[in-house]
Every structure is written in structure tokens, then in C-alpha cells.
Design a protein around this motif. Structure first.
Motif, PDB file in Angstrom:
ATOM      1  N   SER A  67      40.481  35.418  23.617  1.00 50.19           N
ATOM      2  CA  SER A  67      41.249  34.986  24.678  1.00 50.19           C
ATOM      3  C   SER A  67      41.708  33.342  25.058  1.00 50.19           C
ATOM      4  O   SER A  67      40.738  32.611  24.882  1.00 50.19           O
ATOM      5  CB  SER A  67      40.653  35.555  26.045  1.00 50.19           C
ATOM      6  N   ASP A  68      42.679  33.143  25.818  1.00 43.88           N
ATOM      7  CA  ASP A  68      42.962  31.875  26.139  1.00 43.88           C
ATOM      8  C   ASP A  68      42.573  31.514  27.806  1.00 43.88           C
ATOM      9  O   ASP A  68      42.130  30.590  27.991  1.00 43.88           O
ATOM     10  CB  ASP A  68      44.503  31.792  26.255  1.00 43.88           C
ATOM     11  N   TYR A  69      42.207  32.947  28.656  1.00 46.26           N
ATOM     12  CA  TYR A  69      41.870  32.758  29.851  1.00 46.26           C
ATOM     13  C   TYR A  69      40.944  33.817  30.115  1.00 46.26           C
ATOM     14  O   TYR A  69      41.249  34.715  29.522  1.00 46.26           O
ATOM     15  CB  TYR A  69      43.132  32.676  30.829  1.00 46.26           C
ATOM     16  N   THR A  70      40.152  33.658  31.063  1.00 47.10           N
ATOM     17  CA  THR A  70      39.162  34.532  31.227  1.00 47.10           C
ATOM     18  C   THR A  70      38.632  34.679  32.843  1.00 47.10           C
ATOM     19  O   THR A  70      38.591  33.485  33.472  1.00 47.10           O
ATOM     20  CB  THR A  70      37.691  34.492  30.403  1.00 47.10           C
ATOM     21  N   GLY A  71      38.601  35.994  33.278  1.00 48.45           N
ATOM     22  CA  GLY A  71      38.516  35.979  34.682  1.00 48.45           C
ATOM     23  C   GLY A  71      37.060  37.178  34.824  1.00 48.45           C
ATOM     24  O   GLY A  71      36.968  38.053  33.892  1.00 48.45           O
ATOM     25  N   PHE A  72      36.214  36.597  35.564  1.00 48.86           N
ATOM     26  CA  PHE A  72      34.939  37.157  35.817  1.00 48.86           C
ATOM     27  C   PHE A  72      34.958  38.075  37.028  1.00 48.86           C
ATOM     28  O   PHE A  72      35.024  37.325  37.965  1.00 48.86           O
ATOM     29  CB  PHE A  72      33.677  35.994  35.707  1.00 48.86           C
ATOM     30  N   LEU A  73      35.041  39.441  36.833  1.00 51.12           N
ATOM     31  CA  LEU A  73      34.589  40.081  38.034  1.00 51.12           C
ATOM     32  C   LEU A  73      33.321  40.633  38.383  1.00 51.12           C
ATOM     33  O   LEU A  73      32.601  40.814  37.570  1.00 51.12           O
ATOM     34  CB  LEU A  73      35.689  41.332  37.854  1.00 51.12           C
ATOM     35  N   TYR A  74      32.795  40.715  39.525  1.00 53.55           N
ATOM     36  CA  TYR A  74      31.653  40.924  39.928  1.00 53.55           C
ATOM     37  C   TYR A  74      31.573  41.677  41.250  1.00 53.55           C
ATOM     38  O   TYR A  74      32.253  41.172  42.300  1.00 53.55           O
ATOM     39  CB  TYR A  74      30.424  39.926  40.013  1.00 53.55           C
ATOM     40  N   LEU A  75      31.190  42.874  41.542  1.00 53.91           N
ATOM     41  CA  LEU A  75      31.108  43.773  42.697  1.00 53.91           C
ATOM     42  C   LEU A  75      32.623  43.857  43.228  1.00 53.91           C
ATOM     43  O   LEU A  75      32.932  43.899  44.237  1.00 53.91           O
ATOM     44  CB  LEU A  75      30.233  43.459  43.718  1.00 53.91           C
ATOM     45  N   GLY A  76      33.668  43.840  42.633  1.00 57.60           N
ATOM     46  CA  GLY A  76      34.977  43.864  43.049  1.00 57.60           C
ATOM     47  C   GLY A  76      35.530  42.573  43.144  1.00 57.60           C
ATOM     48  O   GLY A  76      36.922  42.698  43.696  1.00 57.60           O
ATOM     49  N   LYS A  77      34.949  41.490  43.148  1.00 54.67           N
ATOM     50  CA  LYS A  77      35.615  40.159  43.400  1.00 54.67           C
ATOM     51  C   LYS A  77      35.618  39.499  42.156  1.00 54.67           C
ATOM     52  O   LYS A  77      34.943  39.588  41.373  1.00 54.67           O
ATOM     53  CB  LYS A  77      34.445  39.470  44.500  1.00 54.67           C
ATOM     54  N   LEU A  78      36.880  38.560  42.227  1.00 55.16           N
ATOM     55  CA  LEU A  78      37.007  37.713  41.289  1.00 55.16           C
ATOM     56  C   LEU A  78      36.062  36.318  41.286  1.00 55.16           C
ATOM     57  O   LEU A  78      36.218  35.530  42.316  1.00 55.16           O
ATOM     58  CB  LEU A  78      38.346  37.454  41.072  1.00 55.16           C
ATOM     59  N   ILE A  79      35.070  36.195  40.742  1.00 56.11           N
ATOM     60  CA  ILE A  79      34.012  35.149  40.951  1.00 56.11           C
ATOM     61  C   ILE A  79      34.667  33.980  40.476  1.00 56.11           C
ATOM     62  O   ILE A  79      34.628  32.911  40.931  1.00 56.11           O
ATOM     63  CB  ILE A  79      32.779  35.466  40.227  1.00 56.11           C
ATOM     64  N   GLU A  80      35.369  34.043  39.124  1.00 53.47           N
ATOM     65  CA  GLU A  80      35.886  32.549  38.580  1.00 53.47           C
ATOM     66  C   GLU A  80      36.986  33.037  37.638  1.00 53.47           C
ATOM     67  O   GLU A  80      36.841  34.054  36.863  1.00 53.47           O
ATOM     68  CB  GLU A  80      34.739  31.893  37.958  1.00 53.47           C
ATOM     69  N   PHE A  81      37.932  32.096  37.600  1.00 50.41           N
ATOM     70  CA  PHE A  81      38.887  32.330  36.544  1.00 50.41           C
ATOM     71  C   PHE A  81      39.446  31.039  36.056  1.00 50.41           C
ATOM     72  O   PHE A  81      39.527  29.828  36.848  1.00 50.41           O
ATOM     73  CB  PHE A  81      40.382  33.062  37.302  1.00 50.41           C
ATOM     74  N   GLY A  82      39.672  31.122  34.612  1.00 51.67           N
ATOM     75  CA  GLY A  82      40.133  29.796  34.057  1.00 51.67           C
ATOM     76  C   GLY A  82      40.155  29.836  32.682  1.00 51.67           C
ATOM     77  O   GLY A  82      40.030  30.840  32.008  1.00 51.67           O
TER      78      GLY A  82
END
Length: 276
Positions: free
Chosen positions: A238-253
Motif C-alpha cells: 500500500s501507498d497509504y494506510t488507515g488504522f481503524l479502532y472501535l469505529g474511529k479512524l485513529i491515524e491515516f497517512g
């Protein structure tokens, strides 16, 4: 500093893909704005906001039950078929909110193809798996169907393996070949975006490597979003990654930055295996 093994991408397969793509001046393909999804009283996605870039692979990671599959199914409105689903916010594609009441889901799904967790070929021949879908979408000309079928199978890096047995049952193929056939089936409709929901979870390492090589090559023409529980896979392709936790986007970049120097402690804990 957080380190994940094997972050270098696999070797790219060469195919004759057209690299044109619809992007705005900021190279954004899809804009997600304050996306909320609930099923009855279960609030699954909470104010998810980020942009997906053109001709890139965006990975969505997170532990089981965090909302990954719900999110990716929002991008082609597959959650619409669930009676209890309540969806608010915006998903902008081609400057149009796909949740606008006047936006036809059928037209959306021609633009946004999807490949599922397990290979799901039709109980038909290899060639009919692709031709059948084209006919359903109103394409009747035999030459056009043949052209698209051959092009899609080649683009899915499957042609050399099946060119002499196109009329054999799709079930005669191996699991990895069946998954590439399903990718070819999605490509035949000529979408602009392709969604992958855990596409390698049922495959062996060799088949997984072929699918990963294929996805990297396909981003020359398509925008790709993949849900994966495999952190090494996300880091590799992947070029970009989003981390989801308990329905919230914790971090993206950018993937390299997120895996080597995450901004959020929760992200670091997840990718280093402290929970999940």
C-alpha cells in the motif's frame, strides 16, 4: 522507531494497461467526510474522514470488529441492502456524493468493482464467468465481449494459465487462480475503483504473492482500496494506510511513515502486536 519486516513492495508485473484516470487537481479520487454507520443501536463507524488518492493502494487495517468491512462496503453502497443500516456523511466520487438520493447504485457499482474475501466464481466456464457479467450490463456485441474478456484475463495475469482451456469450468482452477478470475471479472466491466475485502485470507503464500504483484500493477490504471488483517501485506503493497479502532479512524497517512513512525500511541501498540 517501529519496524515491520518486508516493507519493500513486490516486483511489478508488466501488462499493457491504460494509465488514464479521473482525478482532481489535488490528485484525490474519493473524499470521505464525517462518515457514520449504525446497524440498529450498534454505532460501527464514527465520523470517519479522509481522502483516497488516485492511482494508489490504500490499506485499511485494524483488529476484528473495528469496522473495516463495513467501511469498504460503504464505498459501493453494499450496506444499503441491510435493512437496519443507517448511514450519514458524504462519500464524494467524481464530485458527486454517492449517497445522494438521485445517485443510482447500479451505476455506482459499474464504476466501483469489488473482490471478496473468498473466491466466488459462477458455476460456469472460465470465459462465461466474464461474458455473463458483461451481458448483464447490457453489452451484446460478441466482438466487444470477446475483446473485454481477453483484455481482463490478461490484465489479471491469468491468460498464460488459462488460454487453452477457456471453456473449462471455473471450478477446475486453483484457489489463487479463481481469485484472479474474480479480479478479471471485476476488470471486465471497466471500473475506475476496485475494492478488495481480505482478498488473500484464504490463499497460500505463493497465490498471495501473485495477487499482491497484480494489485501493485493494477494501480497504474485503477484506484485500489484493500481491507486486510495482514500488517505485512499492508506494509508491502500500500501507498497509504488507515488504522481503524472501535469505529474511529485513529491515524491515516503514507504507509512507510505510519509503520515506521506512527503519530498515535494506539497505532504503535497495534502494529507492534501489543494488542489486536
Amino acid at each position: 522507531m517501529v519496524k515491520v519486516a518486508n516493507i519493500n513492495p513486490p516486483k511489478i508485473i508488466s501488462t499493457s494497461l491504460n494509465t488514464t484516470s479521473k482525478c482532481n487537481k489535488n490528485n484525490t479520487r474519493i473524499k470521505i467526510e464525517k462518515l457514520n454507520v449504525s446497524f440498529s443501536k450498534n454505532h460501527v463507524l464514527k465520523n470517519v474522514t479522509f481522502n483516497i488518492k488516485c492511482n494508489s493502494i490504500t490499506a485499511i487495517i485494524g483488529p476484528s470488529g473495528c469496522g473495516k468491512s463495513t467501511f469498504i462496503r460503504c464505498l459501493n453502497r453494499m450496506n444499503d441492502i441491510i435493512p437496519s443500516a443507517q448511514i450519514t456523511g458524504k462519500i464524494i466520487l467524481d464530485d458527486i456524493d454517492i449517497y445522494d438520493p438521485n445517485y443510482e447504485p447500479y451505476e455506482l457499482r459499474k464504476k466501483v468493482g469489488m473482490v471478496f474475501q473468498k473466491p466466488n466464481p459462477f458455476p460456469k466456464s472460465i470465459i462465461e464467468n466474464l461474458a455473463f457479467g458483461l451481458r448483464i450490463h447490457g453489452i451484446k456485441d460478441k466482438r466487444e465481449i470477446e475483446k473485454r474478456v481477453v483484455s481482463a484475463i490478461k490484465s489479471a495475469a491469468l491468460w498464460d494459465e488459462v488460454k487453452d482451456r477457456l471453456h473449462d469450468s471455473a471450478f477446475s482452477l486453483s484457489g489463487g487462480q479463481q481469485q484472479r478470475l474474480c479480479i478479471a471479472r471485476a476488470l471486465a466491466i471497466e471500473p475506475e475503483v476496485i475494492l478488495f475485502d481480505e482478498p488473500c485470507s484464504a490463499l497460500d503464500p505463493i497465490s498471495t504473492a501473485k495477487i499482491e504483484d497484480l494489485m501493485i500493477n493494477l494501480k497504474q490504471k485503477y484506484t485500489i482500496i484493500i481491507v486486510t488483517h495482514n500488517l505485512q501485506q499492508a506494509a508491502r503493497i500500500s501507498d497509504y494506510t488507515g488504522f481503524l479502532y472501535l469505529g474511529k479512524l485513529i491515524e491515516f497517512g503514507e504507509t512507510t511513515k505510519l509503520f515506521t513512525a506512527p503519530k498515535e500511541k494506539l497505532t504503535e501498540n497495534y502494529i507492534t502486536g501489543r494488542f489486536g
